[in-house]
Design a protein around this motif. Structure first.
Motif, short mmCIF file in Angstrom:
data_model
loop_
_atom_site.label_atom_id
_atom_site.label_comp_id
_atom_site.label_asym_id
_atom_site.label_seq_id
_atom_site.Cartn_x
_atom_site.Cartn_y
_atom_site.Cartn_z
N GLN B 236 30.53 26.30 18.52
CA GLN B 236 29.16 26.33 19.36
C GLN B 236 29.06 27.60 19.67
N CYS B 237 29.76 28.52 20.21
CA CYS B 237 29.57 30.20 20.35
C CYS B 237 29.72 30.73 19.63
N VAL B 239 31.89 32.38 18.85
CA VAL B 239 32.65 33.99 19.03
C VAL B 239 34.04 33.64 19.15
N GLY B 240 34.84 32.27 19.04
CA GLY B 240 36.17 32.51 19.76
C GLY B 240 36.27 32.23 21.07
N HIS B 241 35.16 31.86 22.07
CA HIS B 241 35.50 31.85 23.03
C HIS B 241 35.73 29.80 23.77
N CYS B 242 34.74 29.44 22.78
CA CYS B 242 34.14 27.95 23.59
C CYS B 242 35.63 26.76 22.85
N GLY B 243 36.43 27.61 22.24
CA GLY B 243 37.63 26.10 21.97
C GLY B 243 37.65 25.29 20.68
N HIS B 244 36.46 24.68 20.46
CA HIS B 244 36.35 23.53 20.10
C HIS B 244 36.27 23.84 18.82
N GLN B 246 39.28 25.01 16.98
CA GLN B 246 40.48 24.78 16.47
C GLN B 246 41.03 24.28 15.63
N PHE B 251 40.87 30.18 15.27
CA PHE B 251 39.75 29.87 15.86
C PHE B 251 38.61 30.00 13.97
N ARG B 254 35.89 32.72 14.45
CA ARG B 254 36.23 34.09 13.97
C ARG B 254 37.56 34.27 13.43
#
Lengths: 372, 273
Positions: B236-237, B239-244, B246, B251, B254
């Motif tokens: 969703q993001c 850039v390795g922020h939203c966590g989905h 993994q 990530f 990323r």
């Protein structure tokens, strides 16, 4: 740290006033809806003086105590996280004109900088982890702007709840770093420690009185006792390798049979960072907002991938959460993702205890079937 | 620099590859440069609806235009594939770690794909064919469930006619008159003549296929580190922020989407990761 002196109880308002004068929006703990919540705080009379919290797996109750203290309690459901990583916010907007042309714009508005009063050691440790996540190789501009101006008044914890285990994760009860000022609450007032230059500037404005050695001894003793009172703990072994070696342990099924997959644990966890993005178009169709909201690895949609779900069962989701929180975080951010605040234990509707599950799963010599 | 903010892109050309698969040729309207590496992806945004991660299929050196091949599977992809030339979308990217093109120089390259998994590998094929002297023999193994799913048939014919390029197609279910192989793509390995010590493999497609493919290539003597896989997760993001996205500590958006086989081997077969 520099010990500046003691702020008499009756002069606590001067701290709020000094921060307000500097342009800060002051946030502090208050009783609201039968829980201690961090809300806008204009007057120290709003602080939860004479209240304490009784926490147990699946249970949180406030009760009155005979004490002048404002911080005779451990943790509320939230503290710092919502003020930096908002539970819901607009990331950008798009407009479409009559020709179909799209125009994208950010919606970033820098509100007044926030000063938080009464941040606990566990919350500061969690903040440091969120910093690593949101301000790593790619910086989140929304978090960044709020973090940059955040002023933190920490409070060394002397009243742990039964669900607390910060001593075992090494994150508390003493706030060691990451604050501008830190307070130790005594019946007669607050010992003030300075952590940064801007903290010193605020402290210089306070009507501090010289503190006595026995006051410092008492504060130290209370923090030490707060550590000793904690009876929950995480296993001290290497949990990352232990958990990933036990992905088929039967305990995952046992915990999944109790887990409601509701996501309360991830909502109250101060380090959980997952969020979902969605578009919210205006009815007229000419503009739309792109919004992010906290998400949870316990939701079905979290692992949705065109046509199938990676984690269809609760067992997969609890295992994802625990192996990430206590395992993969080490690779990602250099330490465990758990700071021992105990919120996930308290706010779990069925009282699942992360320390108990981690101990049960990693504590035995279980081997996968078929291994030598 | 806001990593979440899309740029506007205009559809220059739309071509149907199959009844539910469409290629969109795009031009960024801001005129700013766009560079990517084969195997990277963009987040494509459908106005009022949302974003979806799609790999780039064009060659990185194509004149300012970029191409995405999209299968209509969900709300966003159905909307994107229904757009007409002149239509406008949002685009963020490129994101992630692509294929090891530098490491593969001087080596033979084997590309094994399944289903629409071929999309992320097409930019590799373009990349190699336009820099032919830098790479050795190129083997392209493409498997599909049904021959109806096979897109870019003309391209495979063109590629197979080139020197030092071998194309092998396999379908689980064949239409009448199918001259290719019938069976899983990994059963083509029997016909593969590899110089295992100087071959880099790039796999893309369903995870069961990639797992069987990686294991099969190891049996043929390939070093595990020379086998690369392009992974797919909810993104969703980007850039390795939203966590989905993994997988264990990775990530995918990323640290991937391209991973070395040993990096993902332990969790690839574990349901729930």
């Amino acid at each position: 740290m520099d010990n500046s002196g003691i702020l008499p109880r009756g002069a606590l308002q001067s701290l709020l006033d000094a921060l307000t004068d500097r342009g800060y929006r002051t946030i502090g703990p208050q009783v609201r809806d039968n829980a201690i919540q961090y809300l806008d705080l204009a007057d120290v009379g709003q602080l939860p003086a004479g209240w304490t919290d009784d926490q147990a797996p699946g249970s949180y109750r406030l009760s009155r105590v005979e004490s002048p203290r404002c911080f005779a309690w451990a943790t509320g459901p939230q503290a710092l996280k919502p003020y930096l990583f908002c539970s819901r916010e607009v990331l950008w907007r798009a407009e479409r004109d009559a020709t179909g042309k799209l125009d994208f714009s950010t919606s970033q508005t820098n509100g007044a900088p926030v000063a938080i009063i009464g941040a606990r050691a566990c919350d500061l440790a969690a903040l440091a982890l969120q910093d690593r996540h949101f301000l790593g190789a790619i910086r989140d501009p929304y978090y960044d702007a709020r973090r940059d101006t955040l002023f933190i008044v920490a409070l060394h914890c002397a009243f742990p709840a039964d669900t607390c285990f910060c001593a075992s994760t090494g994150d508390g009860p003493r706030a060691k770093q990451g604050f501008d000022l830190a307070l130790s609450e005594l019946d007669e007032g607050f010992l003030v420690e300075v952590g940064t230059e801007r903290g010193a500037a605020v402290a210089a404005q306070l009507p501090l009185q010289p503190s006595r050695p026995e006051q410092h001894r008492q504060a130290e003793q209370e923090i030490e006792e707060a550590a000793h009172q904690q009876f929950r703990q995480l296993p001290s072994r290497d949990l990352q390798s232990a958990l990933f070696a036990r992905l088929e342990h039967p305990r995952w099924d046992a915990v999944a049979a109790r887990c409601l997959s509701c996501g309360n644990c991830t909502s109250v966890c101060p380090t959980c960072f997952c969020h979902a993005e969605q578009d919210v178009p205006a009815l007229g169709g000419a503009r739309t907002e792109h919004v992010r909201e906290w998400d949870s690895c316990f939701s079905v949609g979290h692992s949705h991938l065109h046509g199938f779900v990676v984690r269809p069962e609760t067992r997969h989701r609890y295992r994802q959460w625990l192996t990430h929180k206590l395992g993969s975080w080490h690779t990602q951010y250099g330490r465990s993702g758990c700071v021992g605040c105990g919120r996930c234990i308290t706010w779990c509707p069925v009282g699942i205890d992360i320390t108990e599950e981690a101990t049960a799963i990693t504590g035995d010599n279980w081997e996968p079937r078929g291994s030598a | 620099m806001n990593p979440y903010l899309p740029r506007e892109a205009q559809i220059i050309k739309r071509s149907e590859e199959s009844p539910n698969t469409v290629s969109l040729l795009l031009r960024l309207t801001d005129g700013q440069p766009y560079d990517f590496a084969p195997g990277q992806f963009n987040m494509l945004y459908l106005y009022g609806c949302g974003e979806v991660a799609i790999s780039v299929v064009s060659d990185a050196e194509d004149s300012g235009l970029l191409m995405h091949t999209i299968r209509a599977l969900g709300r966003v992809t159905r909307g994107l594939t229904a757009l007409k030339p002149g239509g406008r979308i949002g685009l963020r990217g490129p994101f992630g770690r692509g294929w090891p093109m530098t490491e593969a120089e001087g080596q033979d390259v084997v590309i094994v794909t399944g289903g629409l998994g071929c999309a992320p590998s097409v930019s590799v094929i373009h990349h190699i064919l336009s820099r032919r002297e830098r790479y050795g023999r190129l083997s392209i193994l493409q498997g599909v469930k049904h021959t109806d799913d096979l897109i870019w048939r003309a391209q495979y014919d063109t590629w197979s006619a080139l020197p030092d390029v071998e194309v092998m197609l396999a379908a689980d279910v064949a239409e009448p008159g199918w001259h290719g192989h019938v069976g899983l793509v990994t059963t083509l390995f029997d016909r593969l003549h590899l110089a295992a010590d100087r071959t880099v493999a790039m796999l893309c497609g369903p995870e069961v296929m990639m797992r069987a493919g990686a294991e099969g290539l190891q049996v043929l003597g390939l070093n595990a580190d020379s086998i690369h896989l392009s992974m797919e997760r909810n993104m969703q993001c980007a850039v390795g922020h939203c966590g989905h996205c993994q997988i264990g500590a990775h990530f995918v958006c990323r640290n991937g989407p391209v991973f070395r086989w040993p990096e993902v081997r332990s969790l690839l077969g574990t349901r729930g990761f």
